[in-house]
Enzyme design. Structure first.
Site, PDB file in Angstrom:
ATOM      1  N   GLU A   1       0.809  -1.218   0.000  1.00 52.50           N
ATOM      2  CA  GLU A   1       0.000   0.000   0.000  1.00 52.50           C
ATOM      3  C   GLU A   1       0.846   1.273   0.000  1.00 52.50           C
ATOM      4  O   GLU A   1       0.803   2.067   0.951  1.00 52.50           O
ATOM      5  CB  GLU A   1      -0.987  -0.002   1.173  1.00 52.50           C
ATOM      6  CG  GLU A   1      -2.110  -1.004   0.989  1.00 52.50           C
ATOM      7  CD  GLU A   1      -3.201  -0.894   2.034  1.00 52.50           C
ATOM      8  OE1 GLU A   1      -2.962  -0.303   3.093  1.00 52.50           O
ATOM      9  OE2 GLU A   1      -4.299  -1.418   1.798  1.00 52.50           O
TER      10      GLU A   1
ATOM     11  N   GLU B   1      -6.392  -8.151  -0.658  1.00 56.17           N
ATOM     12  CA  GLU B   1      -6.911  -8.228   0.710  1.00 56.17           C
ATOM     13  C   GLU B   1      -8.405  -7.943   0.653  1.00 56.17           C
ATOM     14  O   GLU B   1      -8.808  -6.841   0.285  1.00 56.17           O
ATOM     15  CB  GLU B   1      -6.243  -7.178   1.609  1.00 56.17           C
ATOM     16  CG  GLU B   1      -4.742  -7.336   1.706  1.00 56.17           C
ATOM     17  CD  GLU B   1      -4.085  -6.271   2.592  1.00 56.17           C
ATOM     18  OE1 GLU B   1      -4.813  -5.494   3.239  1.00 56.17           O
ATOM     19  OE2 GLU B   1      -2.848  -6.223   2.607  1.00 56.17           O
TER      20      GLU B   1
HETATM   21  C1  GLA Z   1      -4.152  -2.850   4.692  1.00 54.94           C
HETATM   22  C2  GLA Z   1      -2.796  -3.465   4.728  1.00 54.94           C
HETATM   23  C3  GLA Z   1      -2.681  -4.644   5.624  1.00 54.94           C
HETATM   24  C4  GLA Z   1      -3.481  -4.453   6.860  1.00 54.94           C
HETATM   25  C5  GLA Z   1      -4.898  -4.203   6.493  1.00 54.94           C
HETATM   26  C6  GLA Z   1      -5.746  -4.005   7.700  1.00 54.94           C
HETATM   27  O1  GLA Z   1      -4.861  -3.063   3.571  1.00 54.94           O
HETATM   28  O2  GLA Z   1      -2.291  -3.756   3.475  1.00 54.94           O
HETATM   29  O3  GLA Z   1      -1.333  -4.788   5.953  1.00 54.94           O
HETATM   30  O4  GLA Z   1      -2.957  -3.399   7.588  1.00 54.94           O
HETATM   31  O5  GLA Z   1      -4.986  -3.039   5.736  1.00 54.94           O
HETATM   32  O6  GLA Z   1      -5.433  -2.784   8.287  1.00 54.94           O
END
Ligand code: GLA
Ligand code: ZN
Length: 731
Positions: free
Chosen positions: A184, A356
């Site tokens: 991210e 995710e």
């Molecule tokens: C993001 C991150 C993960 C985790 C999730 C939940 O998408 O990529 O590492 O932190 O959120 O917070």
């Protein structure tokens, strides 16, 4: 630029997506290209797993259970730098090898994450200069994540070293299939770095861009406030300096920071390509409406787009804003769909992955609600319906330590199964049954919505009205164009407009010559282009154009902007006419008053000195039409107007669906699949006018068909129904 964390980025855009409830699915029968072959061979249905946070004694049990769910892959290691390189230059991958082996033994493939989103303490203690400086000029502190500078050469060298060492170590390891670079890059509490390294990087980037100081000084208009630079080393970064920064400098700084992040990623990509030619490479991000990095550049050379998706998190945010709703609120599915449509469009209608997907309660210090029964399946299908080829759930087990103890996975804190566990198992089974033919098929879109980063950043720098936000406008238009969230690609001005019947582009505040030429030829050749206020105000240097507005598009739009301005406590209404005849509308925060030279007037203002003057126009230009909506229309008239325009552009519908239901179409060759998704808790009844095959049951369906609360149906068009539709809607 204000800092953006997950909470803040959601706040703005959710506020803007008003409730729109008009039915509007789309349909077409032309064949689209089949998915390109650079996506992985196997289906990517998996879970994000943290062997680094799990006692080794549990790995075997985890792998067995992960396999039992039906998963084909896990993503691991993206935050495990401290374990992989406990001391600078000393690498320890034995544990990771054992983890990969254990998983592979159970037929689970592995996506490895490079760990540059969270450096270990030894690194920041030895090299404190790698830590980012925020928009107030304060250096962040280590302890969280995403706190490093994208320019800093030391950080780049160390990130590359660990990524290269991982690549060398795992290039031939059975089970490893691909890579996620970093984690991210878009999301941190401070999305821009303002440190000295970034300043030097910015200056070098400007040197390449402008060639000479004369050119730079002219482009920014630095004669204003005595800002003329006589050496590139004098150029500052836009930190607090007593008054607003030069708009040209500020916009270039956004571009530079976006570039710095992309080039940071590209260094790792180059190494992975070289050392692991058999593996795919991607990264994960939060997509629109977050605009911190130009995703088109970031993903340009990656194999496919992967985004993260947390719809339930939005509910908590809406509540916090004093808008208690529920997960069924129409705003949430629309905002999520916008993100999916953008993900798919970045590589030109190519299937993407959810790296995710929310699987339970989500949150760091507070929880979002437990997803209702059926919702995790629904969110999964929503991604697939909008073009996903694979979905990984976040995360396998729930951490009992660290900042994300509240972020629930598929196993609870006590390792019992989470409420959505069985639902996910069932969903995975269903997706496997759909198979690659469906999951890798292209998506059908006859309409496009433009998202332009220059416009977004420039409006943020000088919104004109404090409440004007480009991302809010785009999000509101997305919801308004199609309440069933159907058939919209989210494209840039660099993309091909030619394949769409209608292109929507709100607040085109910065217009490049190339974008103006693209709009012109699109309309000339028969396209319908719909835009609104603040069109073509600025050139790419962020200088206001010297011609009457809308600058180079005056002949295409057939209007001149006579007056423009924000609306605060005053009220302004709009009366519609001609093809837009209908109930009066309300003008929100902005009004461009138009003077129609050639265009037909479709709406007039109703109050004050603008009463009776044009608020909206339509111009015939070449073979096409150009529509200028000068008023910031609020729902519901925005929805009515945009949908009316799409309809008159010939956008077709297979059949109507009730409010709250998604209808999207994916197709490959002569096969088509219609996804029907009910985002509400109450059952809906869908009237299906022709025979389709319901893929879940194999039965033919037609007539009134029930759709459960949070229910999903995938219908396959039969030869017969295609023929009837073709006869009904000749191309
Ligand atoms: C993001 C991150 C993960 C985790 C999730 C939940 O998408 O990529 O590492 O932190 O959120 O917070
Ligand atoms: Zn920096």
């Amino acid at each position: 630029m204000p800092g953006t964390n997950r909470r803040e980025f959601l706040t703005g855009s959710l506020a803007s997506l008003g409730a729109v409830g008009i039915r509007y699915p789309t349909w077409a029968l032309s064949t689209a290209p089949v998915a390109s072959n650079s996506s992985p061979d196997q289906l990517l249905l998996g879970v994000d797993y943290y062997p680094d946070q799990t006692p080794e004694a549990l790995w075997e049990e985890d792998a067995r259970m992960i396999a039992e769910v039906g998963f084909t892959n896990v993503r691991i290691a993206e935050f495990a730098w401290a374990l992989m390189e406990p001391v600078e230059g000393k690498f320890e991958f034995d544990w990771l090898h054992r983890a990969v082996q254990t998983l592979h033994k159970h037929n689970i493939s592995v996506i490895l994450g490079t760990p540059s989103a969270a450096p270990p303490p030894w690194l920041t203690v030895h090299y404190p200069e790698v830590v980012e400086v925020n928009a107030q000029g304060m250096r962040l502190r280590p302890g969280g994540r995403r706190f490093t500078c994208p320019t800093n050469q030391t950080y780049r060298r160390l990130s590359l070293a660990i990524a290269s060492e991982m690549a060398r170590t795992f290039a031939e390891t059975p089970g490893v299939i691909g890579w996620q670079i970093d984690n991210e890059l878009t999301l941190g509490s401070s999305p821009r770095c303002y440190c000295n390294f970034c300043q030097a990087g910015f200056q070098a980037w400007l040197h390449t861009k402008y060639g000479s100081l004369e050119n730079l000084n002219r482009s920014w208009g630095t004669v204003f406030w005595s800002q003329t630079y006589t050496d590139f080393s004098q150029v500052p970064v836009p930190l607090p300096s007593g008054a607003d920064a030069n708009p040209g400098l500020a916009l270039d700084y956004d571009r530079y920071q976006s570039y710095a992040n992309s080039s940071f990623l590209e260094e790792q990509l180059t190494v992975l390509r070289k050392l692991c030619p058999k593996h795919f490479v991607t990264t994960n991000n939060v997509g629109l409406p977050l605009d911190t990095i130009d995703m088109r550049s970031l993903y340009g050379k990656l194999d496919f787009v992967a985004f993260d998706n947390y719809p339930g998190f939005f509910d908590m945010i809406l509540h916090q804003q004093g808008k208690p709703g529920s997960l069924m609120s129409d705003v949430i599915p629309a905002t999520v769909a916008l993100g999916h449509d953008f993900a798919r469009s970045i590589h030109g209608n190519k299937p993407f992955m959810i790296m995710e997907e929310q699987s339970g309660k989500a949150g760091q210090s507070t929880f979002s609600p437990q997803p209702e029964k059926g919702q995790v399946r629904l969110w999964t299908y929503q991604a697939v319906a909008h073009g996903a080829m694979g979905v990984n759930y976040f995360r396998w087990d729930t951490a009992t330590f660290g900042a994300e103890e509240y972020w629930h996975g598929m196993l609870n804190h006590d390792r019992s199964k989470s409420p959505a566990f069985e639902e996910i198992r069932q969903t995975v089974k269903e997706l496997k049954a759909l198979g690659p033919e469906v999951l890798k098929s292209p998506y059908l879109a006859e309409m496009a919505l433009v998202f332009d980063y220059d416009c977004s950043w420039a409006v943020k720098i000088q919104p004109g009205h404090y409440a004007l936000s480009y991302t809010d406008q785009v999000t509101a238009w997305y919801g308004a164009i199609s309440p069933s969230r159907s058939g919209i690609d989210v494209i840039g001005f660099g993309d091909d407009f030619g394949k769409y019947k209608i292109v929507f582009a709100p607040v085109v505040y910065v217009l490049s010559d190339a974008a103006a030429a693209r709009i012109r030829s699109f309309v000339q050749n028969g396209g319908v282009f719909v835009t609104n206020f603040r069109l073509a105000v600025k050139n790419e240097s962020s200088q206001i154009v010297q011609t009457p507005l809308p600058g180079p598009l005056r002949d295409v739009m057939g209007v001149t902007v006579a007056e423009y301005g924000p609306i605060y406590s005053g009220k302004q209404g709009v009366k519609f006419s001609s093809v837009l005849s209908g109930p009066d509308g309300e003008c929100g925060i902005w009004a461009d008053v138009l003077q129609a030279s050639r265009a037909e007037v479709l709406g007039t203002y109703t109050s004050g000195s603008s009463a009776g003057r044009p608020a909206g126009t339509m111009n015939s230009f070449g073979q096409g039409k150009a529509i200028y909506i000068g008023a910031d229309l609020t729902p519901p008239s925005l929805s009515r107007v945009l949908q009316k325009l799409a309809e008159s552009a010939g956008v077709k519908r297979p059949f109507e669906v009730p409010a709250g239901v998604d209808l999207t179409v994916r197709m490959a060759g002569d096969k088509q699949w219609i996804f029907l998704l009910n985002h509400g808790p109450k059952p809906q009844s869908i009237n299906i006018p022709r025979a389709f095959k319901d893929l879940a049951t194999g039965a033919a369906v037609r007539g009134e068909v029930p759709l459960d609360g949070y229910g999903v149906r995938v219908l396959q068009a039969s030869q017969l129904s295609r023929k009837i539709t073709a006869d009904t809607h000749p191309a």
